[in-house]
Design a protein around this motif. Sequence first.
Motif, short mmCIF file in Angstrom:
data_model
loop_
_atom_site.label_atom_id
_atom_site.label_comp_id
_atom_site.label_asym_id
_atom_site.label_seq_id
_atom_site.Cartn_x
_atom_site.Cartn_y
_atom_site.Cartn_z
N CYS A 1 0.98 -1.27 0.06
CA CYS A 1 0.12 -0.34 -0.40
C CYS A 1 0.70 1.09 -0.07
N GLU A 2 0.30 1.93 -0.98
CA GLU A 2 1.16 3.35 -0.54
C GLU A 2 1.22 3.74 0.89
N TRP A 3 2.31 4.32 1.25
CA TRP A 3 2.70 5.06 2.49
C TRP A 3 3.23 6.40 2.10
N ILE A 4 2.47 7.02 3.22
CA ILE A 4 3.03 8.59 3.50
C ILE A 4 3.12 8.86 4.33
N ASP A 5 4.03 9.22 4.87
CA ASP A 5 4.40 10.36 5.88
C ASP A 5 4.16 11.33 6.87
N VAL A 6 3.43 11.75 7.65
CA VAL A 6 3.30 11.61 8.46
C VAL A 6 3.92 12.93 9.91
N ASP A 7 4.54 13.56 10.54
CA ASP A 7 5.13 13.47 11.50
C ASP A 7 4.46 14.54 12.05
N ILE A 8 3.89 14.22 13.20
CA ILE A 8 3.02 14.21 14.64
C ILE A 8 3.66 15.48 14.92
#
Length: 199
Positions: free
Chosen positions: A26-33
């Motif tokens: 699955c395409e992964w999109i990094d999110v920086d909390i």
Amino acid sequence: MRIYGDKRSGNCYKLQLLLSLLGKSCEWIDVDIMKGDTRAHSFLEKSPNGKIPILELDDGRVLSESNAIMHYLASNTSFVPSSTYSFSQLLQWQFFEQYSHEPYIAVARYIAVYLGLPDEKKAEYESKQAGGYRALAVMEHQLKVTPYLLGDTISLADISLFAYTHVAHEGGFDLAAYPAIRNWITLIKDQKGYIPMNA
């Protein structure tokens, strides 16, 4: 499909591990909390709750809450039991994970790993230890009886609880007194398709 998440997060790792065990990608999109990505308008439009992970389907529909996303991804697979009682046991363990396990073990780890255990958070960190050990005792009790939480085969219950349990030491929890949990961790790591956190 695409997943928005943080690879250090246990809740996000659940999805990575499940997909790998299923042999899916699955395409992964990094999110920086820590940089406020989940509070950005573009993210809140997708998920008003402002939390990760979220799964965005090809048609634009969005699912949030890691355990709900896991059910979507694992529908009609061996990770979800077919009998009504076993399915209810699966939900029981997932509710346990969210209400009796994560608020202690995951939060203590967050304070240590994400925040660096600052002085002003030490009291909160210490306050999480007793509840975390209570949760581990419940798991140990079951895993002395069966190799996996629902019996002889791995299920979503195991993946849900493995995510934060196998890194519990990062939140100050010592697993030395929990041999059944340590054996269970080894069993999961031996699964075909297993990937470590932060892979």
